[in-house]
Design a protein around this motif. Structure first.
Motif, PDB file in Angstrom:
ATOM      1  N   LEU A   1      -5.426  -8.765  -2.404  1.00  0.00           N
ATOM      2  CA  LEU A   1      -6.081  -8.471  -3.681  1.00  0.00           C
ATOM      3  C   LEU A   1      -6.417  -6.993  -3.820  1.00  0.00           C
ATOM      4  O   LEU A   1      -6.405  -6.453  -4.928  1.00  0.00           O
ATOM      5  CB  LEU A   1      -7.352  -9.318  -3.819  1.00  0.00           C
ATOM      6  N   ILE A   2      -6.724  -6.326  -2.709  1.00  0.00           N
ATOM      7  CA  ILE A   2      -7.058  -4.902  -2.797  1.00  0.00           C
ATOM      8  C   ILE A   2      -5.855  -4.077  -3.264  1.00  0.00           C
ATOM      9  O   ILE A   2      -5.956  -3.327  -4.247  1.00  0.00           O
ATOM     10  CB  ILE A   2      -7.641  -4.391  -1.461  1.00  0.00           C
ATOM     11  N   PRO A   3      -4.664  -4.183  -2.612  1.00  0.00           N
ATOM     12  CA  PRO A   3      -3.521  -3.435  -3.156  1.00  0.00           C
ATOM     13  C   PRO A   3      -3.093  -3.929  -4.532  1.00  0.00           C
ATOM     14  O   PRO A   3      -2.570  -3.154  -5.338  1.00  0.00           O
ATOM     15  CB  PRO A   3      -2.420  -3.647  -2.107  1.00  0.00           C
TER      16      PRO A   3
ATOM     17  N   VAL B   1      -8.875  -8.607 -11.028  1.00  0.00           N
ATOM     18  CA  VAL B   1      -8.509  -8.844  -9.629  1.00  0.00           C
ATOM     19  C   VAL B   1      -9.644  -8.407  -8.707  1.00  0.00           C
ATOM     20  O   VAL B   1      -9.980  -9.102  -7.735  1.00  0.00           O
ATOM     21  CB  VAL B   1      -7.205  -8.093  -9.286  1.00  0.00           C
ATOM     22  N   ALA B   2     -10.247  -7.259  -9.000  1.00  0.00           N
ATOM     23  CA  ALA B   2     -11.358  -6.779  -8.172  1.00  0.00           C
ATOM     24  C   ALA B   2     -12.535  -7.751  -8.205  1.00  0.00           C
ATOM     25  O   ALA B   2     -13.143  -8.037  -7.174  1.00  0.00           O
ATOM     26  CB  ALA B   2     -11.786  -5.392  -8.634  1.00  0.00           C
ATOM     27  N   ARG B   3     -12.847  -8.258  -9.398  1.00  0.00           N
ATOM     28  CA  ARG B   3     -13.952  -9.224  -9.501  1.00  0.00           C
ATOM     29  C   ARG B   3     -13.640 -10.488  -8.692  1.00  0.00           C
ATOM     30  O   ARG B   3     -14.524 -11.063  -8.056  1.00  0.00           O
ATOM     31  CB  ARG B   3     -14.199  -9.593 -10.965  1.00  0.00           C
ATOM     32  N   ARG B   4     -12.390 -10.929  -8.741  1.00  0.00           N
ATOM     33  CA  ARG B   4     -12.010 -12.125  -7.976  1.00  0.00           C
ATOM     34  C   ARG B   4     -12.190 -11.874  -6.481  1.00  0.00           C
ATOM     35  O   ARG B   4     -12.689 -12.728  -5.744  1.00  0.00           O
ATOM     36  CB  ARG B   4     -10.554 -12.496  -8.274  1.00  0.00           C
ATOM     37  N   GLY B   5     -11.793 -10.708  -6.033  1.00  0.00           N
ATOM     38  CA  GLY B   5     -11.990 -10.370  -4.624  1.00  0.00           C
ATOM     39  C   GLY B   5     -13.457 -10.348  -4.243  1.00  0.00           C
ATOM     40  O   GLY B   5     -13.840 -10.844  -3.174  1.00  0.00           O
ATOM     41  N   LEU B   6     -14.284  -9.812  -5.102  1.00  0.00           N
ATOM     42  CA  LEU B   6     -15.723  -9.742  -4.820  1.00  0.00           C
ATOM     43  C   LEU B   6     -16.343 -11.134  -4.697  1.00  0.00           C
ATOM     44  O   LEU B   6     -17.263 -11.346  -3.908  1.00  0.00           O
ATOM     45  CB  LEU B   6     -16.429  -8.949  -5.912  1.00  0.00           C
ATOM     46  N   ARG B   7     -15.823 -12.092  -5.459  1.00  0.00           N
ATOM     47  CA  ARG B   7     -16.340 -13.462  -5.352  1.00  0.00           C
ATOM     48  C   ARG B   7     -15.943 -14.116  -4.031  1.00  0.00           C
ATOM     49  O   ARG B   7     -16.637 -15.007  -3.548  1.00  0.00           O
ATOM     50  CB  ARG B   7     -15.813 -14.310  -6.522  1.00  0.00           C
TER      51      ARG B   7
ATOM     52  N   GLU C   1       0.845  -1.209   0.000  1.00  0.00           N
ATOM     53  CA  GLU C   1       0.000   0.000   0.000  1.00  0.00           C
ATOM     54  C   GLU C   1       0.878   1.256   0.000  1.00  0.00           C
ATOM     55  O   GLU C   1       0.627   2.218  -0.739  1.00  0.00           O
ATOM     56  CB  GLU C   1      -0.906   0.007   1.237  1.00  0.00           C
ATOM     57  N   LEU C   2       1.917   1.250   0.840  1.00  0.00           N
ATOM     58  CA  LEU C   2       2.798   2.413   0.926  1.00  0.00           C
ATOM     59  C   LEU C   2       3.577   2.611  -0.368  1.00  0.00           C
ATOM     60  O   LEU C   2       3.659   3.733  -0.901  1.00  0.00           O
ATOM     61  CB  LEU C   2       3.763   2.235   2.100  1.00  0.00           C
TER      62      LEU C   2
END
Length: 352
Positions: free
Chosen positions: A314-316, A333-339, A289-290
């Protein structure tokens, strides 16, 4: 010199445990187990060994305890040992397949038993932030809370309050969830929850909730009382202090206080000798993140390698792809996180 009895040995272990000297407590339990065949002592030992990096010894002792309880017909205790083995594989060793198999075994064993305290501990087998779906976490935490209140277990009650609070926050019930977490922290910092391991797990749920919501002020308000209880800080539990620094540094990043974040997160690199799956993950996503905010994208990418099955990473990772202009990869990646996150509305907002 008098003869040391098993009672004397266990009393010495408890005294070391209460003053947060985990090495002394482990040493005392090892000595005791050389003279005694006591699966309960093995369980106690194995709650402490992972914090000292002794994963193979913890697994061997837990498997022995599981066999001893099973041979003695103590099904509830055998199920509890099985849940500890599962948590060890998942959190400390990083083997999800073996971990889930042991946890399934534990739950099948305890489901056939009458209501008992072990059911509550097995339901909340690990720290709340290990659960991706808040609905699952909340259901398990309510089982644990009912068991804790029925059988009068203060430590389980505290952990169940914290875990259910985290689940509520993740599901979007932020005010009610944070109220439960604050109640749990009041119990932790007052000494009502006397077990430092369980108190640490409850504290992890608070940190995870603050990370999800960006609540830097709430985190800072609890830090000093937690230091006084020797749960975080230089004299605190290593993995808990690492989690606190990771969350605190990430929140400082989001607030634009990058210099302060660098100072806090540099401590994570100093603890690189703690080669634990959970610590490696927390170090990776916090530092990534940093680095993304500093424009050091190649370094962020290296930090996140190997963590593509974790929602925290997955968020960073999505932000990294976005920063590079790789929009299709960021969206994937965002879609994978949402699943992965079920009904988690707070992290879903970040991914969306």
């Amino acid at each position: 010199m008098g003869v040391t009895t098993p009672g004397d040995a266990r009393a010495a272990v408890r005294e070391a445990f209460e003053r947060r000297d985990l090495s002394a407590a482990v040493s005392g339990l090892r000595s005791y187990l050389q003279e005694s065949r006591d699966p309960e002592a093995r369980l106690e030992l194995c709650r402490l060994l992972p914090a000292l990096g002794c994963y193979d010894e913890a697994r061997e002792q837990l498997e022995t305890a599981f066999r001893e309880f099973s041979d003695a017909g103590a099904t509830k205790r055998a199920a509890l040992a099985a849940s500890h083995i599962g948590a060890l594989y998942l959190t400390w060793i990083g083997n999800r397949v073996a971990g889930r198999a042991w946890l399934s075994r534990a739950w099948r064993m305890i489901e056939r038993e009458e209501p008992c305290l072990e059911r509550g501990w097995i339901a909340t087998w690990d720290v709340g932030c290990q659960y991706d779906d808040p609905d699952d976490l909340r259901r398990r935490a309510e089982i644990a809370l009912d068991a804790a209140r029925e059988f009068g277990d203060r430590n389980l009650e505290t952990k169940a309050l914290a875990d259910s609070g985290l689940a509520m926050v993740e599901a979007g019930e932020i005010e009610a969830g944070m109220a439960r977490l604050d109640e749990a922290m009041a119990l932790v910092t007052s000494g009502y929850a006397s077990d430092p391991v369980t108190a640490g797990q409850a504290t992890c749920s608070l940190f995870a909730a603050c990370w999800c919501t960006g609540d830097l002020a709430r985190l800072e308000s609890w830090c000093e009382p937690l230091r006084e209880r020797r749960l975080i800080g230089e004299r605190g539990l290593s993995i808990l202090t690492t989690h606190c620094d990771a969350v605190y540094g990430t929140l400082l990043c989001r607030a634009g206080r990058l210099g302060e974040a660098e100072s806090v997160l540099s401590r994570l690199e100093e603890r690189a000798d703690h080669d634990v799956a959970a610590i490696r993950l927390r170090r990776a996503w916090a530092l990534a993140e940093l680095r993304i905010r500093q424009g050091r994208l190649n370094e962020a990418e290296q930090l996140l390698l190997g963590f593509d099955d974790s929602i925290e990473a997955l968020i960073p990772m999505a932000r990294l792809h976005l920063a590079r202009g790789d929009y299709e990869l960021a969206a994937a990646v965002a879609r994978r996180g949402l699943r992965l996150i079920g009904s988690d509305r707070v992290r879903a907002a970040q991914l969306l």
